[in-house]
Design a protein around this motif. Structure first.
Motif, PDB file in Angstrom:
ATOM      1  N   VAL A 283      -1.367   8.490 -27.819  1.00 13.65           N
ATOM      2  CA  VAL A 283       0.053   8.179 -27.998  1.00 13.65           C
ATOM      3  C   VAL A 283       0.715   8.330 -26.637  1.00 13.65           C
ATOM      4  O   VAL A 283       0.479   9.318 -25.930  1.00 13.65           O
ATOM      5  N   LEU A 284       1.573   7.369 -26.238  1.00  7.34           N
ATOM      6  CA  LEU A 284       2.065   7.301 -24.863  1.00  7.34           C
ATOM      7  C   LEU A 284       3.576   7.447 -24.760  1.00  7.34           C
ATOM      8  O   LEU A 284       4.308   7.168 -25.710  1.00  7.34           O
ATOM      9  N   ASP A 285       4.002   7.870 -23.547  1.00  4.16           N
ATOM     10  CA  ASP A 285       5.398   7.821 -23.118  1.00  4.16           C
ATOM     11  C   ASP A 285       5.523   6.782 -22.015  1.00  4.16           C
ATOM     12  O   ASP A 285       4.626   6.649 -21.172  1.00  4.16           O
ATOM     13  N   SER A 286       6.647   6.067 -21.989  1.00  2.37           N
ATOM     14  CA  SER A 286       6.961   5.126 -20.920  1.00  2.37           C
ATOM     15  C   SER A 286       8.199   5.630 -20.191  1.00  2.37           C
ATOM     16  O   SER A 286       9.243   5.836 -20.816  1.00  2.37           O
ATOM     17  N   LEU A 287       8.087   5.833 -18.873  1.00  4.80           N
ATOM     18  CA  LEU A 287       9.181   6.359 -18.070  1.00  4.80           C
ATOM     19  C   LEU A 287       9.591   5.345 -17.012  1.00  4.80           C
ATOM     20  O   LEU A 287       8.724   4.707 -16.392  1.00  4.80           O
ATOM     21  N   THR A 288      10.888   5.205 -16.778  1.00  5.15           N
ATOM     22  CA  THR A 288      11.402   4.263 -15.781  1.00  5.15           C
ATOM     23  C   THR A 288      12.586   4.863 -15.036  1.00  5.15           C
ATOM     24  O   THR A 288      13.426   5.546 -15.626  1.00  5.15           O
ATOM     25  N   THR A 289      12.631   4.591 -13.732  1.00  4.44           N
ATOM     26  CA  THR A 289      13.795   4.892 -12.908  1.00  4.44           C
ATOM     27  C   THR A 289      14.142   3.663 -12.098  1.00  4.44           C
ATOM     28  O   THR A 289      13.278   3.115 -11.397  1.00  4.44           O
TER      29      THR A 289
ATOM     30  N   HIS B 202       7.804   3.318 -12.310  1.00  2.00           N
ATOM     31  CA  HIS B 202       7.415   3.482 -13.711  1.00  2.00           C
ATOM     32  C   HIS B 202       6.214   4.413 -13.835  1.00  2.00           C
ATOM     33  O   HIS B 202       5.432   4.574 -12.899  1.00  2.00           O
ATOM     34  N   LEU B 203       6.086   4.985 -15.016  1.00  2.00           N
ATOM     35  CA  LEU B 203       4.930   5.822 -15.341  1.00  2.00           C
ATOM     36  C   LEU B 203       4.612   5.682 -16.823  1.00  2.00           C
ATOM     37  O   LEU B 203       5.502   5.753 -17.668  1.00  2.00           O
TER      38      LEU B 203
ATOM     39  N   THR C 186       0.818  -1.215   0.000  1.00  2.00           N
ATOM     40  CA  THR C 186       0.000   0.000   0.000  1.00  2.00           C
ATOM     41  C   THR C 186       0.854   1.268   0.000  1.00  2.00           C
ATOM     42  O   THR C 186       0.322   2.371   0.059  1.00  2.00           O
ATOM     43  N   GLU C 187       2.164   1.121  -0.088  1.00  2.00           N
ATOM     44  CA  GLU C 187       3.043   2.286  -0.097  1.00  2.00           C
ATOM     45  C   GLU C 187       2.795   3.133  -1.342  1.00  2.00           C
ATOM     46  O   GLU C 187       2.563   2.611  -2.444  1.00  2.00           O
ATOM     47  N   LYS C 188       2.840   4.452  -1.181  1.00  2.00           N
ATOM     48  CA  LYS C 188       2.595   5.362  -2.298  1.00  2.00           C
ATOM     49  C   LYS C 188       3.649   5.175  -3.382  1.00  2.00           C
ATOM     50  O   LYS C 188       4.832   5.010  -3.108  1.00  2.00           O
ATOM     51  N   ILE C 189       3.203   5.207  -4.632  1.00  2.00           N
ATOM     52  CA  ILE C 189       4.112   5.138  -5.776  1.00  2.00           C
ATOM     53  C   ILE C 189       4.395   6.566  -6.240  1.00  2.00           C
ATOM     54  O   ILE C 189       3.470   7.300  -6.616  1.00  2.00           O
ATOM     55  N   ASN C 190       5.642   6.959  -6.214  1.00  2.00           N
ATOM     56  CA  ASN C 190       6.002   8.320  -6.586  1.00  2.00           C
ATOM     57  C   ASN C 190       5.777   8.559  -8.078  1.00  2.00           C
ATOM     58  O   ASN C 190       5.967   7.666  -8.907  1.00  2.00           O
ATOM     59  N   LYS C 191       5.394   9.782  -8.420  1.00  2.00           N
ATOM     60  CA  LYS C 191       5.173  10.147  -9.808  1.00  2.00           C
ATOM     61  C   LYS C 191       6.496  10.541 -10.455  1.00  2.00           C
ATOM     62  O   LYS C 191       7.258  11.332  -9.919  1.00  2.00           O
ATOM     63  N   LEU C 192       6.770   9.979 -11.619  1.00  2.00           N
ATOM     64  CA  LEU C 192       7.962  10.326 -12.377  1.00  2.00           C
ATOM     65  C   LEU C 192       7.674  11.495 -13.330  1.00  2.00           C
ATOM     66  O   LEU C 192       6.530  11.718 -13.721  1.00  2.00           O
ATOM     67  N   ASN C 193       8.724  12.218 -13.685  1.00  2.00           N
ATOM     68  CA  ASN C 193       8.616  13.257 -14.705  1.00  2.00           C
ATOM     69  C   ASN C 193       9.894  13.256 -15.539  1.00  2.00           C
ATOM     70  O   ASN C 193      10.759  12.388 -15.362  1.00  2.00           O
ATOM     71  N   ASP C 194      10.038  14.203 -16.441  1.00  2.00           N
ATOM     72  CA  ASP C 194      11.202  14.244 -17.323  1.00  2.00           C
ATOM     73  C   ASP C 194      12.509  14.374 -16.567  1.00  2.00           C
ATOM     74  O   ASP C 194      13.565  13.930 -17.040  1.00  2.00           O
ATOM     75  N   ASP C 195      12.467  14.995 -15.376  1.00  2.00           N
ATOM     76  CA  ASP C 195      13.688  15.206 -14.597  1.00  2.00           C
ATOM     77  C   ASP C 195      14.061  13.994 -13.759  1.00  2.00           C
ATOM     78  O   ASP C 195      15.248  13.700 -13.560  1.00  2.00           O
ATOM     79  N   THR C 196      13.050  13.263 -13.244  1.00  2.00           N
ATOM     80  CA  THR C 196      13.346  12.154 -12.330  1.00  2.00           C
ATOM     81  C   THR C 196      13.465  10.809 -13.037  1.00  2.00           C
ATOM     82  O   THR C 196      14.028   9.866 -12.485  1.00  2.00           O
ATOM     83  N   ALA C 197      12.950  10.707 -14.257  1.00  2.00           N
ATOM     84  CA  ALA C 197      13.040   9.444 -14.998  1.00  2.00           C
ATOM     85  C   ALA C 197      14.419   9.298 -15.636  1.00  2.00           C
ATOM     86  O   ALA C 197      14.967  10.246 -16.192  1.00  2.00           O
ATOM     87  N   LYS C 198      14.988   8.107 -15.533  1.00  2.00           N
ATOM     88  CA  LYS C 198      16.299   7.821 -16.127  1.00  2.00           C
ATOM     89  C   LYS C 198      16.174   7.324 -17.565  1.00  2.00           C
ATOM     90  O   LYS C 198      17.110   7.464 -18.357  1.00  2.00           O
TER      91      LYS C 198
ATOM     92  N   LYS D 214       0.800  14.902 -21.131  1.00  2.90           N
ATOM     93  CA  LYS D 214       1.515  14.287 -20.003  1.00  2.90           C
ATOM     94  C   LYS D 214       0.578  13.842 -18.874  1.00  2.90           C
ATOM     95  O   LYS D 214       0.999  13.671 -17.723  1.00  2.90           O
ATOM     96  N   ALA D 215      -0.685  13.624 -19.182  1.00  2.00           N
ATOM     97  CA  ALA D 215      -1.632  13.108 -18.188  1.00  2.00           C
ATOM     98  C   ALA D 215      -1.273  11.663 -17.849  1.00  2.00           C
ATOM     99  O   ALA D 215      -0.953  10.860 -18.725  1.00  2.00           O
ATOM    100  N   GLU D 216      -1.357  11.319 -16.561  1.00  2.00           N
ATOM    101  CA  GLU D 216      -0.992   9.978 -16.096  1.00  2.00           C
ATOM    102  C   GLU D 216      -2.008   8.925 -16.541  1.00  2.00           C
ATOM    103  O   GLU D 216      -3.213   9.164 -16.491  1.00  2.00           O
ATOM    104  N   ILE D 217      -1.499   7.787 -16.912  1.00  4.10           N
ATOM    105  CA  ILE D 217      -2.348   6.625 -17.181  1.00  4.10           C
ATOM    106  C   ILE D 217      -2.119   5.560 -16.115  1.00  4.10           C
ATOM    107  O   ILE D 217      -3.070   5.061 -15.523  1.00  4.10           O
ATOM    108  N   ILE D 218      -0.856   5.234 -15.858  1.00  7.45           N
ATOM    109  CA  ILE D 218      -0.524   4.219 -14.852  1.00  7.45           C
ATOM    110  C   ILE D 218       0.756   4.610 -14.121  1.00  7.45           C
ATOM    111  O   ILE D 218       1.729   5.046 -14.744  1.00  7.45           O
TER     112      ILE D 218
END
Length: 358
Positions: A312-318, A333-334, A242-254, A341-345
């Motif tokens: 059309v989607l972006d896939s982000l991972t750290t 992941h995001l 149940t731990e919160k999943i942090n939101k990724l963005n262009d700066d935090t995604a590797k 840039k609206a969140e889907i998952i």
């Protein structure tokens, strides 16, 4: 509750099948199974003989004590399933096929998600066919149908102890319970059919949505009364993630992979992308080194928004940079809309070194 209302409440519920319905369903699945087997034989036939692939597949079935598909006994065991524990648990058996495994000949996370989805939709199919609600969405009860409501998943947590291999037979149990005031929880247990060893545990949370406005809705009391008799207070996990999943963005995604586009075949009957498809898109931004050296041991997905055919989607991972245990990794992941840039998952994954699986 009147018997007419009780017969066929499925998907997130349970089912009391009529003899007539069971016979019609058996005949329908048997016809589909025979067509599938004939198609495979035709595709793989070379110079009048079945290919080595087909023969190996057949050998796997026979070695596990199962009839080759097309026979009534195998069709009933692997397709229809049955309800146990006073109609509160739905149990179904599947064989891991050759097209469901990867290069290492074991099933993948996508395969497991597909199995869970097929298991869940089989109960939904029972409901739709027996209650006359076809076209209103899998698992809609009579009261939900009146109000144009459907079930949608908001969160899934799956943990894998061991992946099945090609030819293995697995048994899946699933049941439901209440989740808060307006939700439903569906849990799954996947076992090795022969040893009864638990291989995978999963839990999910569902809410209702208006199928026309696409807005979430409170669970009407009439619907709650319909499904309450099918609740089973049992948990697949002793403790859920149940731990919160942090939101990724262009700066935090590797790692970012852009331009992912849904296909028509990715859509489900509710006109949004099939939940299993998201797993593959998430992997698009996972470093190849991780995919080669690690096995996905668990995953939590939070569904934020529908994905439609036009998106059309972006896939982000750290990836975790300095894991406390070198043989274990954690990743965030995001999946988001490329345009706004609206969140889907949002997702969190846990990986273990493939060396630990030997």
């Amino acid at each position: 509750m009147a018997m007419a209302n009780r017969v066929g409440l499925v998907n997130l519920l349970g089912l009391v099948e009529t003899e007539n319905f069971r016979e019609r369903k058996c005949n329908y699945v048997l016809r589909c199974e025979k067509r599938e087997v004939r198609g495979v034989r035709n595709v793989n036939r070379v110079n009048g003989r079945e290919s080595a692939v087909l023969e190996a597949e057949k050998a796997k079935f026979l070695s596990n004590g199962l009839d080759w598909p097309g026979s009534t006994s195998t069709m009933l065991a692997s397709k229809l399933g049955r309800f146990v524990e006073k109609q509160l648990v739905y149990r179904q058996t599947f064989v891991i096929r050759s097209y469901e495994v990867g290069p290492d000949k074991t099933a993948s996370m996508e395969t497991l998600m597909n199995l869970l989805q097929m298991n869940e939709q089989e109960t939904a199919l029972n409901h739709v066919m027996s209650s006359g609600l076809a076209g209103d969405g899998f698992g809609a009860t009579q009261e939900m149908s009146i109000r144009k409501l459907i079930w949608v998943v908001t969160r899934i947590n799956i943990q894998v102890d061991r992946y099945s291999a090609w030819g293995d037979v697995v048994e899946i149990d699933t049941w439901v319970d209440a989740s808060g005031k307006n939700g439903m929880r569906r849990d799954w247990i996947i076992r090795d059919y022969h040893t009864q060893q638990i291989l995978t545990r999963a839990t999910s949370t569902w809410v209702v949505m208006n199928r026309e406005t696409r807005r979430l809705s409170k669970l009407p009391e009439q619907v709650r009364e319909e499904i309450r008799p099918y609740y089973l207070k049992r948990f697949a996990f002793s403790t859920d993630d149940t731990e919160k999943i942090n939101k990724l963005n262009d700066d935090t995604a590797k790692n970012i992979r852009s331009g992912l586009v849904p296909r028509w075949s990715d859509m489900d009957m509710n006109q949004h992308v099939n939940n299993v498809k998201y797993i593959g898109w998430i992997f698009e931004s996972v470093p190849m080194k991780v995919l080669e050296d690690y096995t996905l041991a668990g995953m939590t997905l939070e569904y934020r928004r529908e994905c439609l055919l036009s998106h059309v989607l972006d896939s982000l991972t750290t990836m975790e940079e300095e894991p406390s245990i070198p043989s274990e990794l954690e990743s965030t992941h995001l999946l988001r809309m490329q345009a706004d840039k609206a969140e889907i998952i949002r997702a969190r994954a846990y990986w273990r070194s493939k060396g630990l699986n030997t």
